[in-house]
Design a protein around this motif. Structure first.
Motif, PDB file in Angstrom:
ATOM      1  N   GLU A  14       3.219  13.646   9.451  1.00 19.77           N
ATOM      2  CA  GLU A  14       2.921  12.269   9.840  1.00 19.77           C
ATOM      3  C   GLU A  14       2.802  11.401   8.598  1.00 19.77           C
ATOM      4  OE1 GLU A  14      -0.756  12.618  11.961  1.00 19.77           O
ATOM      5  OE2 GLU A  14      -1.953  12.668  10.141  1.00 19.77           O
ATOM      6  N   TYR A  15       2.878  10.098   8.798  1.00 17.30           N
ATOM      7  CA  TYR A  15       2.706   9.150   7.704  1.00 17.30           C
ATOM      8  C   TYR A  15       1.234   9.006   7.377  1.00 17.30           C
ATOM      9  CZ  TYR A  15       7.524   8.002   8.696  1.00 17.30           C
ATOM     10  OH  TYR A  15       8.875   8.095   8.897  1.00 17.30           O
ATOM     11  N   TRP A  16       0.950   8.747   6.112  1.00 17.38           N
ATOM     12  CA  TRP A  16      -0.420   8.447   5.722  1.00 17.38           C
ATOM     13  C   TRP A  16      -0.406   7.407   4.616  1.00 17.38           C
ATOM     14  CZ3 TRP A  16      -2.113  10.102   0.740  1.00 17.38           C
ATOM     15  CH2 TRP A  16      -1.278  11.017   0.087  1.00 17.38           C
ATOM     16  N   VAL A  17      -1.317   6.471   4.729  1.00 13.32           N
ATOM     17  CA  VAL A  17      -1.482   5.429   3.741  1.00 13.32           C
ATOM     18  C   VAL A  17      -2.594   5.870   2.802  1.00 13.32           C
ATOM     19  CG1 VAL A  17      -2.027   2.996   3.358  1.00 13.32           C
ATOM     20  CG2 VAL A  17      -0.755   3.685   5.407  1.00 13.32           C
ATOM     21  N   LYS A  18      -2.275   5.969   1.524  1.00 16.20           N
ATOM     22  CA  LYS A  18      -3.249   6.450   0.547  1.00 16.20           C
ATOM     23  C   LYS A  18      -4.501   5.581   0.595  1.00 16.20           C
ATOM     24  CE  LYS A  18      -4.615   8.962  -2.894  1.00 16.20           C
ATOM     25  NZ  LYS A  18      -5.136  10.273  -2.595  1.00 16.20           N
ATOM     26  N   GLY A  19      -5.624   6.226   0.853  1.00 16.95           N
ATOM     27  CA  GLY A  19      -6.913   5.554   0.859  1.00 16.95           C
ATOM     28  C   GLY A  19      -7.452   5.200   2.220  1.00 16.95           C
ATOM     29  N   ARG A  60       0.862  -1.185   0.000  1.00 15.52           N
ATOM     30  CA  ARG A  60       0.000   0.000   0.000  1.00 15.52           C
ATOM     31  C   ARG A  60       0.899   1.236   0.000  1.00 15.52           C
ATOM     32  NH1 ARG A  60      -4.814  -0.200   2.922  1.00 15.52           N
ATOM     33  NH2 ARG A  60      -5.048   1.954   2.250  1.00 15.52           N
ATOM     34  N   ALA A  61       0.608   2.193  -0.869  1.00 12.72           N
ATOM     35  CA  ALA A  61       1.424   3.399  -0.965  1.00 12.72           C
ATOM     36  C   ALA A  61       1.312   4.207   0.326  1.00 12.72           C
ATOM     37  CB  ALA A  61       0.992   4.240  -2.153  1.00 12.72           C
ATOM     38  N   THR A  62       2.470   4.465   0.937  1.00 12.67           N
ATOM     39  CA  THR A  62       2.547   5.209   2.186  1.00 12.67           C
ATOM     40  C   THR A  62       3.431   6.430   1.959  1.00 12.67           C
ATOM     41  OG1 THR A  62       2.343   3.172   3.456  1.00 12.67           O
ATOM     42  CG2 THR A  62       3.188   5.093   4.624  1.00 12.67           C
ATOM     43  N   TYR A  63       2.953   7.577   2.368  1.00 13.28           N
ATOM     44  CA  TYR A  63       3.655   8.833   2.150  1.00 13.28           C
ATOM     45  C   TYR A  63       3.888   9.535   3.482  1.00 13.28           C
ATOM     46  CZ  TYR A  63       2.026   7.934  -2.587  1.00 13.28           C
ATOM     47  OH  TYR A  63       1.781   7.355  -3.807  1.00 13.28           O
ATOM     48  N   PHE A  64       4.703  10.600   3.435  1.00 14.98           N
ATOM     49  CA  PHE A  64       4.894  11.440   4.611  1.00 14.98           C
ATOM     50  C   PHE A  64       4.281  12.798   4.308  1.00 14.98           C
ATOM     51  CE2 PHE A  64       6.984  14.397   7.437  1.00 14.98           C
ATOM     52  CZ  PHE A  64       6.850  13.738   8.642  1.00 14.98           C
ATOM     53  N   SER A  65       3.325  13.210   5.121  1.00 14.28           N
ATOM     54  CA  SER A  65       2.669  14.499   4.934  1.00 14.28           C
ATOM     55  C   SER A  65       3.545  15.601   5.511  1.00 14.28           C
ATOM     56  CB  SER A  65       1.306  14.518   5.628  1.00 14.28           C
ATOM     57  OG  SER A  65       0.787  15.837   5.639  1.00 14.28           O
ATOM     58  N   ARG A  66       3.978  16.520   4.663  1.00 15.81           N
ATOM     59  CA  ARG A  66       4.803  17.640   5.136  1.00 15.81           C
ATOM     60  C   ARG A  66       3.994  18.604   5.981  1.00 15.81           C
ATOM     61  NH1 ARG A  66       6.971  19.995  -0.206  1.00 15.81           N
ATOM     62  NH2 ARG A  66       4.809  19.546  -0.731  1.00 15.81           N
ATOM     63  N   SER A  67       2.712  18.774   5.688  1.00 15.89           N
ATOM     64  CA  SER A  67       1.890  19.713   6.456  1.00 15.89           C
ATOM     65  C   SER A  67       1.459  19.134   7.803  1.00 15.89           C
ATOM     66  CB  SER A  67       0.665  20.143   5.650  1.00 15.89           C
ATOM     67  OG  SER A  67      -0.127  19.016   5.318  1.00 15.89           O
ATOM     68  N   ARG A  68       1.081  17.849   7.827  1.00 13.07           N
ATOM     69  CA  ARG A  68       0.641  17.229   9.078  1.00 13.07           C
ATOM     70  C   ARG A  68       1.791  16.590   9.847  1.00 13.07           C
ATOM     71  NH1 ARG A  68      -3.053  15.003   5.417  1.00 13.07           N
ATOM     72  NH2 ARG A  68      -2.120  12.963   5.801  1.00 13.07           N
TER      73      ARG A  68
END
Length: 127
Positions: A67-72, A57-65
């Protein structure tokens, strides 16, 4: 600097090839695996890449929040990872996905349909 642990389980050989910005991040381009459609650009660090590679599952790092987030996870618009490739410079990854629903935070299929920009110069001649 992102508020996260620097500890990661990313393969050290992969980590050694990555070039990161001052915040420890690198861009990740998401592309639909079967059509080649460019869907979005997100940011990753070593841990986000590790999670992407190990969960599918694509996981990114949110620069604004910060924190990590998993797309979807909140939208339901999941990115099932088919492959991940590092570019020749080691500063960008290409994540080929099977996109469910829209990839853009606006709900659109792609983040790149807000309108084309006009090119006023002439293309260089091949030679």
């Amino acid at each position: 600097m992102p508020a996260r642990s620097s500890a990661t389980s990313l393969d050290p050989e992969i980590a050694a090839r990555l070039k990161r910005n001052a915040d420890g991040l690198f861009p990740a381009v998401a592309q639909q695996h079967d059509t080649g459609e460019v869907l979005m650009l997100g940011w990753m660090d070593d841990e986000a890449l590790h999670r992407t590679l190990t969960t599918g599952r694509a996981t990114y790092f949110s620069r604004s929040r910060r924190e990590y987030w998993v797309k979807g996870d909140t939208s339901g618009h999941v990115q099932h990872v088919r492959s991940v490739a590092l570019d020749c410079d080691g500063d960008t990854v290409l994540v080929k996905v099977d996109q469910v629903g829209g990839a853009c935070h606006t709900g659109d299929r792609t983040c790149f349909d807000a309108g084309s920009l006009t090119v006023v110069g002439e293309p260089a001649e091949e030679g």
